[in-house]
Design an enzyme around this catalytic site. Structure first.
Site: not given
Length: 256
Positions: A191, A90, A156, A37, A160
């Protein structure tokens, strides 16, 4: 025996949310885990959580939008554990919500850079490592926004959708090389990203749960653990005949 006993698994975006839950689940199912990360504190905390539970993990800081970082990440993974068996791409960002005509080039570039280019760079490096040892599995994180549109989220959504395209193409190219590549498409999940989107839409007037739960036929949003369970299963031999798919895990959202 766990689902992925003695495998080496890499999870990008592992500092929180779906990434953290996935890293912990890989470890619980017997894998050695590399957590990556840009958030070093969060990534290190994920490693501590895995080790406290008796698992084996390593943190490597990396920005997936930078080729040098990705190359270093894979090199450190192989140096530490000798191979790479399972990879989960991810890492992702949501960017700013705005009507299409008001979207900025900077916002578009940032989202595409992490979500799509980052997946592209990771796929290339991961596949190279897997070919050295006879194969592996890769799961890319798309979204229901990779299957349908969402007003105000054009960059976005484009990123995706692109992840699903990469997933299908790479799966076909390496289907006979022992490498399986799939994508998962979560709906609303509890999240930080969903919290950020809710804040942008409602200016704090509604929580992410209150905003999103009624939109899902099951009447709730998902948990990171529910997504993690699918990811790890897809990475295991039990999913051995599955490749090139994009699987919704969304409480029925895209069935509407």
């Amino acid at each position: 025996m766990g689902l992925v006993t003695d495998k080496v698994a890499l999870v990008t975006g592992g500092a929180a949310g779906i990434g953290r839950a996935t890293a912990k689940t890989f470890a619980a199912e017997g894998a050695k885990v590399v957590v990556s990360d840009v958030n070093q504190d969060g990534g290190a905390e994920t490693v501590r959580m895995i080790e406290k539970a008796g698992g084996t993990a390593l943190f490597v800081a990396a920005d997936v939008a930078k080729k040098a970082d990705v190359s270093d990440l894979i090199a450190k993974t192989v140096a530490a554990y000798g191979r790479l068996d399972c990879a989960v791409n991810n890492a992702g960002i949501e960017g700013k919500i705005a009507p299409f005509a008001a979207q900025t080039e900077e916002n578009f570039d940032a989202i595409i850079g992490v979500n799509l280019k980052g997946t592209f760079l990771c796929l290339q490096a991961e596949i190279a490592a897997m070919l050295e040892t006879g194969g592996g599995t890769i799961v890319n994180l798309s979204s229901i926004a990779g299957l349908i549109g969402f007003s105000g989220l054009s960059p976005y959504v484009a990123s995706k959708h692109g992840v699903i395209g990469l997933t299908k193409n790479v799966a076909l190219e390496y289907a006979t090389s022992g490498i399986r590549v799939n994508a998962v498409c979560p709906g609303g999940v509890d999240t930080r990203m969903l919290d950020s989107l809710a804040e942008q839409v409602t200016s704090g007037a509604q929580s992410a749960t209150d905003m999103m739960a009624p939109l899902h036929p099951m009447g709730r949003i998902g948990t990171p653990q529910e997504i993690a369970e699918l990811i790890v299963w897809l990475s295991s031999p039990r999913a051995g005949f599955i490749t090139g798919t994009a699987i919704p895990i969304d409480g029925g959202y895209v069935a509407q």
